[in-house]
Design a protein around this motif. Structure first.
Motif, PDB file in Angstrom:
ATOM      1  N   GLY A  79     -45.387 -19.713  -6.241  1.00  0.00           N
ATOM      2  CA  GLY A  79     -45.814 -19.480  -4.867  1.00  0.00           C
ATOM      3  C   GLY A  79     -44.682 -19.308  -3.885  1.00  0.00           C
ATOM      4  N   GLU A  80     -43.523 -18.852  -4.349  1.00  0.00           N
ATOM      5  CA  GLU A  80     -42.355 -18.713  -3.478  1.00  0.00           C
ATOM      6  C   GLU A  80     -42.256 -17.301  -2.910  1.00  0.00           C
ATOM      7  OE1 GLU A  80     -38.696 -20.676  -4.571  1.00  0.00           O
ATOM      8  OE2 GLU A  80     -39.660 -21.588  -6.316  1.00  0.00           O
ATOM      9  N   VAL A  81     -41.244 -17.104  -2.054  1.00  0.00           N
ATOM     10  CA  VAL A  81     -40.985 -15.803  -1.432  1.00  0.00           C
ATOM     11  C   VAL A  81     -39.756 -15.184  -2.086  1.00  0.00           C
ATOM     12  CG1 VAL A  81     -40.510 -14.566   0.717  1.00  0.00           C
ATOM     13  CG2 VAL A  81     -41.922 -16.641   0.756  1.00  0.00           C
ATOM     14  N   LEU A  82     -39.885 -13.917  -2.459  1.00  0.00           N
ATOM     15  CA  LEU A  82     -38.787 -13.188  -3.082  1.00  0.00           C
ATOM     16  C   LEU A  82     -38.381 -12.043  -2.166  1.00  0.00           C
ATOM     17  CD1 LEU A  82     -37.073 -12.772  -5.737  1.00  0.00           C
ATOM     18  CD2 LEU A  82     -38.859 -11.171  -6.445  1.00  0.00           C
ATOM     19  N   GLY A  83     -37.094 -11.949  -1.872  1.00  0.00           N
ATOM     20  CA  GLY A  83     -36.577 -10.836  -1.090  1.00  0.00           C
ATOM     21  C   GLY A  83     -35.978  -9.788  -2.002  1.00  0.00           C
ATOM     22  N   VAL A  84     -36.394  -8.534  -1.830  1.00  0.00           N
ATOM     23  CA  VAL A  84     -35.931  -7.448  -2.696  1.00  0.00           C
ATOM     24  C   VAL A  84     -35.490  -6.266  -1.836  1.00  0.00           C
ATOM     25  CG1 VAL A  84     -36.559  -5.837  -4.544  1.00  0.00           C
ATOM     26  CG2 VAL A  84     -37.513  -8.146  -4.533  1.00  0.00           C
ATOM     27  N   SER A 121     -47.955 -17.629   5.247  1.00  0.00           N
ATOM     28  CA  SER A 121     -47.360 -18.963   5.316  1.00  0.00           C
ATOM     29  C   SER A 121     -47.378 -19.683   3.978  1.00  0.00           C
ATOM     30  CB  SER A 121     -48.090 -19.813   6.362  1.00  0.00           C
ATOM     31  OG  SER A 121     -49.465 -19.934   6.034  1.00  0.00           O
ATOM     32  N   GLU A 122     -48.090 -19.160   3.004  1.00  0.00           N
ATOM     33  CA  GLU A 122     -48.113 -19.763   1.677  1.00  0.00           C
ATOM     34  C   GLU A 122     -48.441 -18.697   0.636  1.00  0.00           C
ATOM     35  OE1 GLU A 122     -52.714 -21.416   1.823  1.00  0.00           O
ATOM     36  OE2 GLU A 122     -51.045 -22.816   2.070  1.00  0.00           O
ATOM     37  N   GLY A 123     -48.186 -19.030  -0.618  1.00  0.00           N
ATOM     38  CA  GLY A 123     -48.468 -18.113  -1.706  1.00  0.00           C
ATOM     39  C   GLY A 123     -47.312 -17.182  -2.005  1.00  0.00           C
ATOM     40  N   ALA A 124     -47.423 -16.478  -3.130  1.00  0.00           N
ATOM     41  CA  ALA A 124     -46.365 -15.579  -3.589  1.00  0.00           C
ATOM     42  C   ALA A 124     -46.254 -14.359  -2.681  1.00  0.00           C
ATOM     43  CB  ALA A 124     -46.644 -15.148  -5.024  1.00  0.00           C
ATOM     44  N   VAL A 125     -45.019 -14.073  -2.261  1.00  0.00           N
ATOM     45  CA  VAL A 125     -44.749 -12.936  -1.371  1.00  0.00           C
ATOM     46  C   VAL A 125     -43.478 -12.239  -1.839  1.00  0.00           C
ATOM     47  CG1 VAL A 125     -44.239 -12.200   0.993  1.00  0.00           C
ATOM     48  CG2 VAL A 125     -45.810 -14.111   0.595  1.00  0.00           C
ATOM     49  N   VAL A 126     -43.514 -10.902  -1.843  1.00  0.00           N
ATOM     50  CA  VAL A 126     -42.302 -10.112  -2.050  1.00  0.00           C
ATOM     51  C   VAL A 126     -42.024  -9.360  -0.752  1.00  0.00           C
ATOM     52  CG1 VAL A 126     -41.201  -8.223  -3.306  1.00  0.00           C
ATOM     53  CG2 VAL A 126     -42.656  -9.847  -4.526  1.00  0.00           C
ATOM     54  N   VAL A 127     -40.894  -9.672  -0.130  1.00  0.00           N
ATOM     55  CA  VAL A 127     -40.470  -8.964   1.077  1.00  0.00           C
ATOM     56  C   VAL A 127     -39.536  -7.845   0.639  1.00  0.00           C
ATOM     57  CG1 VAL A 127     -39.287  -9.123   3.299  1.00  0.00           C
ATOM     58  CG2 VAL A 127     -40.666 -11.046   2.482  1.00  0.00           C
ATOM     59  N   CYS A 128     -39.933  -6.604   0.923  1.00  0.00           N
ATOM     60  CA  CYS A 128     -39.145  -5.427   0.529  1.00  0.00           C
ATOM     61  C   CYS A 128     -38.470  -4.848   1.763  1.00  0.00           C
ATOM     62  CB  CYS A 128     -40.043  -4.376  -0.113  1.00  0.00           C
ATOM     63  SG  CYS A 128     -40.736  -4.869  -1.702  1.00  0.00           S
ATOM     64  N   CYS A 129     -37.150  -4.740   1.719  1.00  0.00           N
ATOM     65  CA  CYS A 129     -36.372  -4.382   2.900  1.00  0.00           C
ATOM     66  C   CYS A 129     -35.322  -3.323   2.568  1.00  0.00           C
ATOM     67  CB  CYS A 129     -35.688  -5.653   3.435  1.00  0.00           C
ATOM     68  SG  CYS A 129     -34.872  -5.464   5.029  1.00  0.00           S
ATOM     69  N   ASN A 130     -34.960  -2.519   3.562  1.00  0.00           N
ATOM     70  CA  ASN A 130     -33.827  -1.612   3.390  1.00  0.00           C
ATOM     71  C   ASN A 130     -32.533  -2.415   3.353  1.00  0.00           C
ATOM     72  OD1 ASN A 130     -34.212  -2.208   6.236  1.00  0.00           O
ATOM     73  ND2 ASN A 130     -32.691  -0.625   6.677  1.00  0.00           N
ATOM     74  N   LEU A 138     -36.906 -16.119   8.556  1.00  0.00           N
ATOM     75  CA  LEU A 138     -38.169 -16.705   8.115  1.00  0.00           C
ATOM     76  C   LEU A 138     -38.070 -18.220   8.039  1.00  0.00           C
ATOM     77  CD1 LEU A 138     -39.080 -14.282   5.186  1.00  0.00           C
ATOM     78  CD2 LEU A 138     -39.810 -14.174   7.578  1.00  0.00           C
ATOM     79  N   GLU A 139     -39.191 -18.874   8.272  1.00  0.00           N
ATOM     80  CA  GLU A 139     -39.243 -20.322   8.116  1.00  0.00           C
ATOM     81  C   GLU A 139     -39.347 -20.704   6.645  1.00  0.00           C
ATOM     82  OE1 GLU A 139     -38.729 -22.622  10.396  1.00  0.00           O
ATOM     83  OE2 GLU A 139     -38.339 -20.962  11.775  1.00  0.00           O
ATOM     84  N   ARG A 140     -40.013 -19.888   5.849  1.00  0.00           N
ATOM     85  CA  ARG A 140     -40.120 -20.169   4.422  1.00  0.00           C
ATOM     86  C   ARG A 140     -38.811 -19.819   3.722  1.00  0.00           C
ATOM     87  NH1 ARG A 140     -45.369 -17.680   1.655  1.00  0.00           N
ATOM     88  NH2 ARG A 140     -44.544 -19.018  -0.017  1.00  0.00           N
ATOM     89  N   PRO A 141     -38.354 -20.641   2.781  1.00  0.00           N
ATOM     90  CA  PRO A 141     -37.174 -20.269   1.983  1.00  0.00           C
ATOM     91  C   PRO A 141     -37.448 -18.990   1.210  1.00  0.00           C
ATOM     92  CG  PRO A 141     -37.696 -22.593   1.716  1.00  0.00           C
ATOM     93  CD  PRO A 141     -38.852 -21.980   2.449  1.00  0.00           C
ATOM     94  N   ILE A 142     -36.421 -18.193   1.007  1.00  0.00           N
ATOM     95  CA  ILE A 142     -36.572 -16.913   0.322  1.00  0.00           C
ATOM     96  C   ILE A 142     -35.518 -16.783  -0.775  1.00  0.00           C
ATOM     97  CG2 ILE A 142     -35.197 -15.769   2.109  1.00  0.00           C
ATOM     98  CD1 ILE A 142     -36.972 -13.296   1.694  1.00  0.00           C
ATOM     99  N   ARG A 143     -35.941 -16.276  -1.916  1.00  0.00           N
ATOM    100  CA  ARG A 143     -35.052 -16.069  -3.056  1.00  0.00           C
ATOM    101  C   ARG A 143     -34.583 -14.616  -3.085  1.00  0.00           C
ATOM    102  NH1 ARG A 143     -33.958 -20.923  -6.016  1.00  0.00           N
ATOM    103  NH2 ARG A 143     -35.834 -22.217  -5.980  1.00  0.00           N
ATOM    104  N   PHE A 144     -33.368 -14.408  -3.609  1.00  0.00           N
ATOM    105  CA  PHE A 144     -32.824 -13.059  -3.707  1.00  0.00           C
ATOM    106  C   PHE A 144     -32.190 -12.826  -5.076  1.00  0.00           C
ATOM    107  CE2 PHE A 144     -32.565 -13.917   0.853  1.00  0.00           C
ATOM    108  CZ  PHE A 144     -33.113 -12.764   1.377  1.00  0.00           C
ATOM    109  N   MET A 145     -32.326 -11.606  -5.577  1.00  0.00           N
ATOM    110  CA  MET A 145     -31.502 -11.175  -6.698  1.00  0.00           C
ATOM    111  C   MET A 145     -30.157 -10.731  -6.133  1.00  0.00           C
ATOM    112  SD  MET A 145     -33.953  -8.828  -9.092  1.00  0.00           S
ATOM    113  CE  MET A 145     -35.461  -9.455  -9.830  1.00  0.00           C
ATOM    114  N   ALA A 146     -29.085 -11.109  -6.788  1.00  0.00           N
ATOM    115  CA  ALA A 146     -27.750 -10.676  -6.373  1.00  0.00           C
ATOM    116  C   ALA A 146     -26.977 -10.248  -7.613  1.00  0.00           C
ATOM    117  CB  ALA A 146     -27.020 -11.808  -5.654  1.00  0.00           C
TER     118      ALA A 146
END
Length: 197
Positions: free
Chosen positions: A103-108, A30-39, A53-61
């Protein structure tokens, strides 16, 4: 505000048209730096992941998308930032690390591109490097399609990976490959365990 509006709209789309299922979202800290790795199987994967997710997530595009005026406006508001996929983009890596430091969430998507067959491809080591360098927790995730109207699309999150043994050592191409392979194995396991349930 705009992020929440876009997320609300995508949630309606996925709920009404694709009958989405979300499993394991409680595994995302629910807090802190997270990298979500997905197919990666479809262009809708980023909004699907972000909407789950409830937390906003950043993406590279890929940076080509940011040259399309209206699309650029939309994807920036949904947390995306550009990356040059044809080379080691130090600017994009620096931006990703800045988000993690905050402390954000990154989607990769470690595969780097969509799978043409739907099968899980090989992962690139960039996600492992960013996660270790950014001192982020790594959460594996799997999208299980297909994206067909009124057919169920499933997004499954697994528990954060314990990468303690890798964080305090000097990172080499071999160690980054080991971390990447572990991430991809976990994604593959999530796909296999949730495909027909």
């Amino acid at each position: 505000m705009l992020y929440r509006m876009f997320r609300f709209g995508f949630r309606l789309l996925f709920r009404l048209v694709y009958r989405w299922e979300i499993r394991g979202a409680e595994h995302v800290p629910s807090e802190g730096a997270v990298v979500v790795c997905c197919n990666h199987i479809n262009n809708l994967d980023p909004p699907l992941l972000g909407s789950a997710l409830e937390r906003p997530i950043r993406f590279m595009a890929k940076e080509e998308l940011f040259k399309i005026p209206v699309l650029s406006f939309l994807i920036r508001r949904f947390g995306a930032f550009p990356v040059n996929r044809g080379a080691a983009d130090k600017r994009a890596v620096k931006q990703a690390l800045t988000f993690l430091k905050q402390g954000e969430v990154l989607g990769v998507f470690p595969e780097g591109t969509r799978s043409r067959t739907g099968e899980l491809g090989a992962g690139h080591t960039g996600a492992a490097f960013i996660a270790l360098k950014g001192k982020a927790q790594v959460v594996p995730a799997a999208v299980i399609g297909p994206y067909r109207p009124f057919r169920s699309v499933r997004i499954v999150f697994g528990p954060p990976l314990d990468l303690t043994g890798y964080r305090d050592q000097k990172w080499t191409s071999q160690s980054l490959r080991k971390v990447t392979d572990r991430i991809m194995n976990e994604i593959g396991t999530l796909r296999a365990e949730n495909h027909s349930k």
